[in-house]
Each structure stands twice: as C-alpha cells, then as structure tokens.
Design an enzyme around this catalytic site. Structure first.
Site, PDB file in Angstrom:
ATOM      1  N   GLU A 144      69.003   4.564  -4.395  1.00 48.21           N
ATOM      2  CA  GLU A 144      68.336   5.858  -4.229  1.00 48.21           C
ATOM      3  C   GLU A 144      68.843   6.863  -5.257  1.00 48.21           C
ATOM      4  O   GLU A 144      70.030   6.879  -5.589  1.00 48.21           O
ATOM      5  CB  GLU A 144      68.580   6.394  -2.805  1.00 48.21           C
ATOM      6  CG  GLU A 144      68.117   7.799  -2.543  1.00 48.21           C
ATOM      7  CD  GLU A 144      66.630   8.008  -2.801  1.00 48.21           C
ATOM      8  OE1 GLU A 144      66.258   9.103  -3.278  1.00 48.21           O
ATOM      9  OE2 GLU A 144      65.832   7.085  -2.536  1.00 48.21           O
ATOM     10  N   CYS A 185      39.742  19.920  17.640  1.00 48.19           N
ATOM     11  CA  CYS A 185      40.489  21.167  17.425  1.00 48.19           C
ATOM     12  C   CYS A 185      39.569  22.302  17.006  1.00 48.19           C
ATOM     13  O   CYS A 185      38.695  22.133  16.152  1.00 48.19           O
ATOM     14  CB  CYS A 185      41.563  20.947  16.359  1.00 48.19           C
ATOM     15  SG  CYS A 185      42.569  22.408  16.009  1.00 48.19           S
ATOM     16  N   PHE A 196      64.245   2.646  -4.018  1.00 47.15           N
ATOM     17  CA  PHE A 196      63.768   3.949  -3.541  1.00 47.15           C
ATOM     18  C   PHE A 196      64.066   4.020  -2.039  1.00 47.15           C
ATOM     19  O   PHE A 196      63.196   4.319  -1.219  1.00 47.15           O
ATOM     20  CB  PHE A 196      62.276   4.138  -3.820  1.00 47.15           C
ATOM     21  CG  PHE A 196      61.883   3.904  -5.251  1.00 47.15           C
ATOM     22  CD1 PHE A 196      62.022   4.908  -6.207  1.00 47.15           C
ATOM     23  CD2 PHE A 196      61.396   2.676  -5.660  1.00 47.15           C
ATOM     24  CE1 PHE A 196      61.665   4.687  -7.528  1.00 47.15           C
ATOM     25  CE2 PHE A 196      61.030   2.440  -6.981  1.00 47.15           C
ATOM     26  CZ  PHE A 196      61.174   3.454  -7.922  1.00 47.15           C
ATOM     27  N   CYS A 244      52.493   5.011  -0.360  1.00 47.92           N
ATOM     28  CA  CYS A 244      51.760   6.151   0.191  1.00 47.92           C
ATOM     29  C   CYS A 244      50.630   6.571  -0.739  1.00 47.92           C
ATOM     30  O   CYS A 244      50.039   7.639  -0.563  1.00 47.92           O
ATOM     31  CB  CYS A 244      52.709   7.326   0.435  1.00 47.92           C
ATOM     32  SG  CYS A 244      53.552   7.912  -1.052  1.00 47.92           S
ATOM     33  N   GLN A 276      59.619   9.325   7.266  1.00 48.31           N
ATOM     34  CA  GLN A 276      58.257   8.909   7.570  1.00 48.31           C
ATOM     35  C   GLN A 276      57.642   9.913   8.545  1.00 48.31           C
ATOM     36  O   GLN A 276      58.310  10.389   9.461  1.00 48.31           O
ATOM     37  CB  GLN A 276      58.238   7.503   8.168  1.00 48.31           C
ATOM     38  CG  GLN A 276      58.629   6.403   7.202  1.00 48.31           C
ATOM     39  CD  GLN A 276      57.640   6.227   6.060  1.00 48.31           C
ATOM     40  OE1 GLN A 276      56.478   6.617   6.154  1.00 48.31           O
ATOM     41  NE2 GLN A 276      58.103   5.644   4.966  1.00 48.31           N
TER      42      GLN A 276
END
Length: 398
Positions: free
Chosen positions: A284, A50, A264, A356, A237
């Site tokens: 949640e 890029c 979660f 994550c 996601q």
C-alpha cells in the site's frame, strides 16, 4: 404511439437508450418514448422511494425497479469486457447491496437564515438538498442528520461545511471540514454533541487538516475478524454487505494459494480475510493505511507482511510477482496499467482483480488476456444502490 421507440437499456450515465441510440433522461428499460420526448412508463419503471429523487445528486436510478437495476449493473460490466474483446468464462450472479446499508458518506451543510441546510448536493451543482429522508445511508448515520443540522445552524460560520461520516466498530466517526469552533461556547457545543451522540471520534478541519477533538478509545474497523486502526479519511468499502461479497469471491478464487500478494491493499480488507493458512504480502502507498495494517498484523501475529510502496510509481516487478501463488488487485478508479504489465510479463497464474471502474478494468483485463490469461469468472457488484457507480470481482488464470 406514432414514431415512438422502446428503451432497450440504461446507459453508463443513467439515461435510457433506444435501439437508434437516442438517450432519454428519466427513462428505464422497457419504457416507451415518443418523438416529443414524452415517456410512457413500462414494466420496470417504479415510483422513486425518496422524496428528494430527481433533485438530490446522491441517486440516479431510483426510478428503475430491482430487475432493471440488476440488468444495468450486469450490462455495465459485461459490455466493458466485450468492448475490449475479452471473453467471459462464467458470468456470476450480480450482487446488489440492500437499501440503507451505506456505512460511509460525505454530506454538505451551510447556514441559511436562522437555520441550516444539510444533505447531498444537487447533480452537477453546488446547491445543497436539505435532506429529510435517505434510503441509502445506514440508519445510524442518517440519525445524525437533524442534530448536525442544528449544530451547524447554531455554531458554524458562513462558510460551507463538509461532513464525513463513517460507521466504525465503536460507533460513528464524524469529521467536519470548514467548521470553525470559535470560542468556548462553540467548543463546548462540539464536545457535547460528540458525547450526546456517542460518536467514536469527532474531528475538525479548520484549514490545517483534520484534528481529533473527541476519541474516547482508539477507533477501529474490523477486517477479516481483525480490528484495524481506522486513520482519518482512510478508504473503506461503502457497505459491509458488499465487502463480504468481494472478500468471499477473493477467497474462492485463491482458496488453494499458499502465498498471496495483495496489491493496493489499503487497510488490509483482503489481506486479513485471506491470511491463515495463506501468507499475504499487503502492499500500500498511503502511509497511514500501511501503518494501520502493519500494526494490526504484528500485534496479533497474523501472517500478513505490510509493505509501503507506491505501485503506480514503482510496481512490483515480474520477478517479484512470480514468487506468489496468487495475486489480489484492488486499485483506484484509474486501474493498474503498469502493475498489470509486470504481472503479464511474470510467471503468475492466478489473479483476483476487484475493480470500482469497469472501463479501466476492461483495459487491464485485455492486457492480461493478451499475455495468455483467461477470464474464468466475473461478478458485477452494485454496492452504490441506485447509483451509476458499478464494481466487480474477476478471476484470471493462465
């Protein structure tokens, strides 16, 4: 080169690191750096695809080829486990999502002269890089860059505009924050834009929260073959490709579990993929995500029971956890310290932990290992291609 050193690995923030611990920006594994900091490219250094790389803050590692990138993602995860003294049973093959597969992203825009600039921000800066190509965004998202730039130039105020784009089942869901549709012409332009580009939804946040101004039909995202309502700003996601890998691992880890607690749970990414024959409790804290999950499960008679509960303030207790054959954890970046402590105290024997953040995961992994669990399997995942952001799946048994 006299006094030169070889770059042995890429550090967590993207710098190359030598055996002596020297950090060198712009270097990758296999490069050579001299005392003055000059870099001689090695076999794993590639030309960034890029034109914006080096200025745009969206990517940090486009100069690393596929092998170097895979090694970086792998080491980030494996080193996190080793730093906590957690022994890895089986290190599964690292998964990297392909280029141009990112299905959500936030761009920034601002009027400039007679036009506008639009793109990601520069690294560690509020300056906007005027985007003319992108190798991470899904093409349907990138196709809106030029039309959005014109919309901002023609109708936005002087304040910066944040543009959130998400690829939903019905098309692109677009939210403009800081864009004030002042007057009839601006309002009509916004609606014409949504209609012309067949948006699934267009929302404006003019300082009082996002308000939907265009939504021809309810916006959904399909999770485990189940269309689930997509609330404004709900977590998703980043790539469908990566989501499929995470879900496939969770299924593999818990394939014989008859009852599963999905903690979660968000919209139900794992709950809907694991439900039937398993019965799943989806827990949640975000009310809109909880209600979307609950509605989708109830309307289709799927064995997912949605529970609204803040697991940071009120984690499932050891006794509650012990009622399930398997546990799925997919917490935010902070990890799940208190919930893991309850799992450790209970009778749970199988835990699939998706993360994550390798650092917070490794801390929690140590707590599980200290409680008698073994890390059976670990897979590094790079959904954020060319980024230093790394994810993983893991499987613990006791």
């Amino acid at each position: 080169m006299s006094g030169s050193e070889i770059i042995e690995r890429i550090a967590a923030k993207g710098d190359g690191v030598t055996a002596s611990g020297r950090h060198v920006a712009g270097a990758v594994t296999g490069d050579t750096v001299d005392e003055a900091g000059n870099i001689q490219f090695g076999p794993y250094h590639q030309d960034p695809p890029c034109r914006h790389f080096g200025t745009c803050g969206g990517c940090q590692l486009q100069h690393a080829d596929e092998e170097a990138l895979r090694r970086f993602v792998t080491e980030r995860v494996a080193f996190a486990a080793e730093a906590q003294g957690v022994e890895i049973g089986e290190l599964l093959a690292t998964h990297l999502s392909p280029a141009r597969t990112r299905r959500r992203g936030t761009l920034h825009a601002m009027r400039a002269g007679k036009g506008a600039v639009l793109g990601f921000r520069e690294a560690r800066s509020n300056r906007i890089v005027d985007m003319h190509e992108c190798h991470i965004l899904e093409p349907r998202l990138f196709s809106l860059v030029n039309p959005l730039r014109k919309l901002v130039a023609d109708h936005a105020g002087k304040a910066p505009v944040d543009i959130s784009l998400t690829l939903a089942d019905q098309g692109v869901d677009c939210s403009l924050k800081g864009f004030v549709a002042d007057g009839l012409a601006a309002t009509e332009a916004v609606l014409d834009f949504a209609r012309a580009h067949r948006l699934s939804r267009l929302s404006l946040d003019q300082g009082y929260g996002a308000e939907t101004v265009w939504e021809p039909q309810p916006v959904t995202i399909t999770l485990g073959a189940v269309p689930v309502g997509l609330p404004q700003g709900a977590f998703l996601q980043p790539t469908l490709d990566g989501e499929e890998v995470l879900l496939a691992d969770a299924r593999s880890y818990l394939e014989e579990a008859g009852t599963i607690a999905d903690l979660f749970a968000g919209l139900g990414t794992f709950a809907f993929g694991l439900a039937g024959p398993a019965k799943v409790l989806a827990v949640e804290a975000a009310r809109d995500a909880h209600l979307a999950c609950k509605s989708a499960a109830n309307s289709r008679g799927i064995p997912v029971h949605a529970m609204h509960r803040d697991l940071f303030r009120n984690p499932l207790t050891a006794d509650e956890i012990s009622r399930f054959d398997g546990i799925v954890l997919d917490p935010p970046r902070a990890g799940a310290r208190d919930q893991v402590a309850q799992i450790a105290q209970g009778d749970a024997t199988r835990v699939a932990y998706i993360s994550c953040n390798p650092s917070s995961w490794a801390r929690d992994a140590k707590s599980l290992v200290d409680a008698g669990f073994r890390l059976e399997k670990l897979r590094p995942v790079g959904q954020f291609r060319w980024s230093t952001h790394v994810e993983l799946t893991s499987y613990f048994t006791r």
